[in-house]
Design a protein around this motif. Structure first.
Motif, PDB file in Angstrom:
ATOM      1  N   ILE A 156      11.681  43.767  65.407  1.00  0.00           N
ATOM      2  CA  ILE A 156      12.229  44.143  66.723  1.00  0.00           C
ATOM      3  C   ILE A 156      13.239  45.279  66.538  1.00  0.00           C
ATOM      4  CG2 ILE A 156      14.152  42.468  66.788  1.00  0.00           C
ATOM      5  CD1 ILE A 156      13.244  41.883  69.757  1.00  0.00           C
ATOM      6  N   GLY A 157      13.540  45.987  67.618  1.00  0.00           N
ATOM      7  CA  GLY A 157      14.472  47.123  67.524  1.00  0.00           C
ATOM      8  C   GLY A 157      13.895  48.158  66.571  1.00  0.00           C
ATOM      9  N   GLY A 158      14.707  48.610  65.640  1.00  0.00           N
ATOM     10  CA  GLY A 158      14.248  49.628  64.700  1.00  0.00           C
ATOM     11  C   GLY A 158      13.119  49.149  63.801  1.00  0.00           C
ATOM     12  N   SER A 159      12.951  47.837  63.681  1.00  0.00           N
ATOM     13  CA  SER A 159      11.869  47.310  62.847  1.00  0.00           C
ATOM     14  C   SER A 159      10.570  47.183  63.634  1.00  0.00           C
ATOM     15  CB  SER A 159      12.278  45.952  62.268  1.00  0.00           C
ATOM     16  OG  SER A 159      13.418  46.118  61.456  1.00  0.00           O
ATOM     17  N   SER A 209      12.254  43.155  58.793  1.00  0.00           N
ATOM     18  CA  SER A 209      13.606  42.903  59.291  1.00  0.00           C
ATOM     19  C   SER A 209      14.594  43.333  58.221  1.00  0.00           C
ATOM     20  CB  SER A 209      13.802  41.415  59.614  1.00  0.00           C
ATOM     21  OG  SER A 209      15.138  41.172  59.981  1.00  0.00           O
ATOM     22  N   LYS A 210      15.433  44.273  58.574  1.00  0.00           N
ATOM     23  CA  LYS A 210      16.423  44.748  57.598  1.00  0.00           C
ATOM     24  C   LYS A 210      17.262  43.565  57.100  1.00  0.00           C
ATOM     25  CE  LYS A 210      20.392  47.755  57.096  1.00  0.00           C
ATOM     26  NZ  LYS A 210      21.253  48.790  57.650  1.00  0.00           N
ATOM     27  N   THR A 211      17.733  42.772  58.035  1.00  0.00           N
ATOM     28  CA  THR A 211      18.638  41.672  57.668  1.00  0.00           C
ATOM     29  C   THR A 211      17.896  40.384  57.324  1.00  0.00           C
ATOM     30  OG1 THR A 211      18.717  41.075  59.997  1.00  0.00           O
ATOM     31  CG2 THR A 211      20.490  42.505  59.174  1.00  0.00           C
ATOM     32  N   THR A 214      17.269  38.161  61.968  1.00  0.00           N
ATOM     33  CA  THR A 214      17.116  38.398  63.404  1.00  0.00           C
ATOM     34  C   THR A 214      16.273  37.288  64.031  1.00  0.00           C
ATOM     35  OG1 THR A 214      17.313  40.744  63.011  1.00  0.00           O
ATOM     36  CG2 THR A 214      16.349  40.108  65.108  1.00  0.00           C
ATOM     37  N   THR A 217      12.578  37.862  65.244  1.00  0.00           N
ATOM     38  CA  THR A 217      11.619  38.148  64.177  1.00  0.00           C
ATOM     39  C   THR A 217      11.319  36.886  63.364  1.00  0.00           C
ATOM     40  OG1 THR A 217      12.374  40.415  64.115  1.00  0.00           O
ATOM     41  CG2 THR A 217      11.221  39.619  62.155  1.00  0.00           C
ATOM     42  N   GLY A 271      18.805  50.554  61.090  1.00  0.00           N
ATOM     43  CA  GLY A 271      17.524  50.086  61.650  1.00  0.00           C
ATOM     44  C   GLY A 271      16.818  51.164  62.458  1.00  0.00           C
ATOM     45  N   ARG A 272      17.565  51.871  63.304  1.00  0.00           N
ATOM     46  CA  ARG A 272      16.926  52.874  64.171  1.00  0.00           C
ATOM     47  C   ARG A 272      16.642  54.173  63.444  1.00  0.00           C
ATOM     48  NH1 ARG A 272      21.939  51.362  65.478  1.00  0.00           N
ATOM     49  NH2 ARG A 272      23.638  52.878  65.487  1.00  0.00           N
ATOM     50  N   GLN A 353      16.402  53.714  71.843  1.00  0.00           N
ATOM     51  CA  GLN A 353      17.211  53.014  70.843  1.00  0.00           C
ATOM     52  C   GLN A 353      18.002  54.013  69.999  1.00  0.00           C
ATOM     53  OE1 GLN A 353      15.483  51.121  67.398  1.00  0.00           O
ATOM     54  NE2 GLN A 353      17.219  49.745  67.141  1.00  0.00           N
ATOM     55  N   GLU A 357      21.657  53.241  71.245  1.00  0.00           N
ATOM     56  CA  GLU A 357      22.310  52.327  70.299  1.00  0.00           C
ATOM     57  C   GLU A 357      23.270  53.117  69.402  1.00  0.00           C
ATOM     58  OE1 GLU A 357      20.454  49.670  67.035  1.00  0.00           O
ATOM     59  OE2 GLU A 357      20.351  48.414  68.807  1.00  0.00           O
ATOM     60  N   GLN A 502      26.458  49.157  65.650  1.00  0.00           N
ATOM     61  CA  GLN A 502      25.922  48.668  66.927  1.00  0.00           C
ATOM     62  C   GLN A 502      26.563  47.326  67.278  1.00  0.00           C
ATOM     63  OE1 GLN A 502      23.419  49.492  64.351  1.00  0.00           O
ATOM     64  NE2 GLN A 502      24.106  47.565  63.476  1.00  0.00           N
ATOM     65  N   VAL A 505      25.713  44.832  70.433  1.00  0.00           N
ATOM     66  CA  VAL A 505      24.599  43.897  70.638  1.00  0.00           C
ATOM     67  C   VAL A 505      24.993  42.472  70.242  1.00  0.00           C
ATOM     68  CG1 VAL A 505      22.854  45.691  70.329  1.00  0.00           C
ATOM     69  CG2 VAL A 505      23.598  44.359  68.361  1.00  0.00           C
ATOM     70  N   LYS A 509      23.992  38.176  71.589  1.00  0.00           N
ATOM     71  CA  LYS A 509      23.311  37.353  70.582  1.00  0.00           C
ATOM     72  C   LYS A 509      24.020  36.012  70.399  1.00  0.00           C
ATOM     73  CE  LYS A 509      21.588  40.918  67.422  1.00  0.00           C
ATOM     74  NZ  LYS A 509      21.762  41.509  66.095  1.00  0.00           N
TER      75      LYS A 509
END
Ligand code: F6P
Length: 546
Positions: A156-159, A209-211, A214, A217, A271-272, A353, A357, A502, A505, A509
């Motif tokens: 999601i997002g940049g991913s 997913s970078k992290t 999320t 994801t 991410g973006r 984004q 963002e 960012q 956001v 969450k």
């Protein structure tokens, strides 16, 4: 630091621009073109295959001179160098923003803290390439021995936005025997619809997913795993049907994906800004290594231009400063991106984004209020569709909507004279927006009842830029994305904000986590929200079980 201790709006160049705006702000593009017959050629610049015509922006030579002086006053040249050197320019997260390292050629080292990050980038790129080739040539088999024919990217997002935009943009160059799908939304419909006609034995999931924390994801990845195992009925199938792209090796392992099936990247890739990192694995599989490398070379060419071209002919600098002029001095709150290229249909969403963002911030890096408006709202649709929808407002509404028109000289799918028609529409729109149609012109046409004349008047003076490219290729796509990345950076630098964090956001969450627990369960929870949220949650709980 870019903005310095003086509030931006009080800085000498900002003040000079404000005074200049009072002088020329209402000058009409009709006048500006009448005064200078070479304006159309003079207010243009070219780099990395992209020709930028900004003559239909509401500026003069003096506007440009002042904007460029503002950029210098805000330290843009130093900040560009700092980014390219890998300095910690993302100060609130205490890291570099080094996406430019992702597209450097192998021999062009970039040493950060004693490590040549370019060598690391190419090691991952090589691993991605080897894997992509095995998928493309059928050597990589699913659990039952069948060839992989479907790729589902979960992120999601940049991913998600980068991979889906790039896949759509480069579909012409893609392997048509493969089906690619993209799942991002925590709404179960996204995954269900994406997989309903797929054969699990022929489907590979790429969890991006970078992290790897999320919620959306991970929930979708677990649901995809369940879907896969419900068809293949063997836990061992995960090894053949799931790979991951992440910076979090531990999280990936916990999910059940082996380290050998993970493609890594680094915390200095936002991410973006990650579509050209391992997050682009689906793009690489779709278009193949050669096209993916061409994409990277296009990014790199624009990077080099941004770093070395004089500010006066520097495309990202010019685009960034024009956006700032429109936003902060002409008062335009939004910016439309209008690609006259069906393959770029997801570009506006991608740029939302990237821009919002990055620059949707209210404080500078030092925590002080920016004091002027920051990122515009970015939106858009491909032409000519938008013409029959929202262009009415752009032509005759009461708000200024600066537009970027993006067009290509050569069609990827020539069909009769359709491409010429498409481009004729693009050119006609920019002309109509700039010059409009006066009451006298309407009357001279003689086909309007007097009371209809005001309805048929086009004020004009609507600012646009046109980006004209020979052909949409992987390389020109890379250059185009890098152009917008660096334009966003230019604007953020003038505002003195951190374009790479960012924090905005986070609140939503954490509230969603708390609220999720309150939506289910037997007993009515003690709700400690405001009266509106409490009432909505109670109603939802009642309705969901009725
Ligand atoms: O919530 C925003 C965000 O952090 C984006 O910046 C990012 O692109 C997206 O979520 C996805 O993050 P991740 O790749 O870590 O799953």
């Amino acid at each position: 630091m870019s903005a310095g201790p003086t509030p931006l709006a009080q800085s000498p160049m900002w003040q000079a621009l404000a005074a200049h705006h009072r002088e020329i702000g209402s000058r009409h593009l009709r006048q500006l073109f009448a005064d200078d017959s070479s304006r159309g050629e003079r207010f243009a610049a070219e780099a990395a295959g992209i020709y930028l015509d900004y003559s239909k922006q509401r500026i003069t030579d003096e506007t440009l001179r002042l904007l460029l002086a503002l950029a210098v006053e805000c330290g843009l040249p130093e900040r560009i160098e700092a980014m390219f050197r890998g300095e910690v320019i993302n100060t609130t997260e205490r890291r570099a923003a080094l996406h430019v390292a992702l597209r450097r050629p192998q021999g062009m080292a970039l040493v950060v803290d004693g490590t040549n990050v370019v060598a690391e980038v190419h090691a991952v790129l090589d691993a991605m390439t080897r894997f992509a080739e095995t998928v493309r040539n059928g050597d990589w088999r699913g659990h039952t021995g069948r060839r992989i024919r479907n790729i589902v990217n979960i992120g999601i997002g940049g991913s998600d936005l980068g991979p889906v935009m790039a896949y759509e943009a480069l579909r012409h160059y893609s392997e048509r025997a493969l089906t690619l799908r993209f799942v991002s939304n925590v709404d179960g419909t996204d995954l269900v619809e994406a997989t309903r006609d797929l054969d699990a034995a022929e489907t590979l999931f790429i969890v991006c997913s970078k992290t790897f924390t999320t919620q959306e994801t991970l929930v979708n990845a677990h649901a995809a795993r369940d879907w896969c195992l419900s068809h293949l009925e063997d836990e061992a199938a995960v090894a053949k049907h799931f790979v991951a792209v992440s910076t979090n090796a531990e999280g990936v392992k916990q999910f059940g994906i082996a380290p050998g099936s993970m493609f890594g990247f680094w915390d200095w890739v936002g991410g973006r800004y990650s579509m050209d990192s391992a997050i682009g694995l689906s793009t690489l599989i779709a278009v193949g290594p050669e096209h993916f490398r061409a994409l990277l070379s296009g990014f790199h060419e624009m990077d080099e231009h941004f770093r070395s071209a004089p500010l006066t002919s520097n495309l990202p600098v010019l685009m960034g400063l024009l956006a700032l002029w429109n936003n902060n001095f002409l008062g335009a709150a939004t910016q439309a991106v209008l690609p006259y290229e069906q393959y770029l249909k997801r570009l506006p969403a991608y740029l939302q984004q990237l821009t919002m963002e990055s620059n949707g911030k209210h404080v500078r890096e030092d925590g002080q209020p920016v004091g002027v408006d920051t990122s515009p709202v970015v939106w858009g649709e491909p032409g000519t569709n938008g013409q029959h929808s929202f262009y009415q407002l752009i032509h005759q509404g009461t708000r200024i909507v600066p537009c970027d028109f993006i067009g290509f000289a050569k069609a990827l799918n020539p069909l009769g004279d359709q491409h010429d028609l498409l481009m004729a529409n693009l050119f006609a729109q920019t002309e109509a927006l700039a010059f409009g149609r006066t009451a006298d012109e309407v009357k001279a046409d003689g086909d309007s009842a007097p009371k209809l004349v005001p309805h048929r008047v086009f004020e004009g003076n609507r600012p646009t830029s046109t980006l004209l490219v020979e052909r949409l290729t992987p390389a020109t796509l890379g250059a185009l994305v890098a152009l917008y990345e660096h334009s966003v950076f230019t604007q953020g630098t003038v505002w003195g904000i951190d374009s790479f964090d960012q924090w905005g956001v986070e609140l939503g969450k954490s509230l969603a986590k708390r609220t999720a627990a309150e939506l289910t369960g037997g007993n009515e929870p003690a709700l400690a929200h405001d009266s509106s949220t409490n009432a909505l949650i109670r109603r939802y709980r009642r309705l969901r079980t009725q």
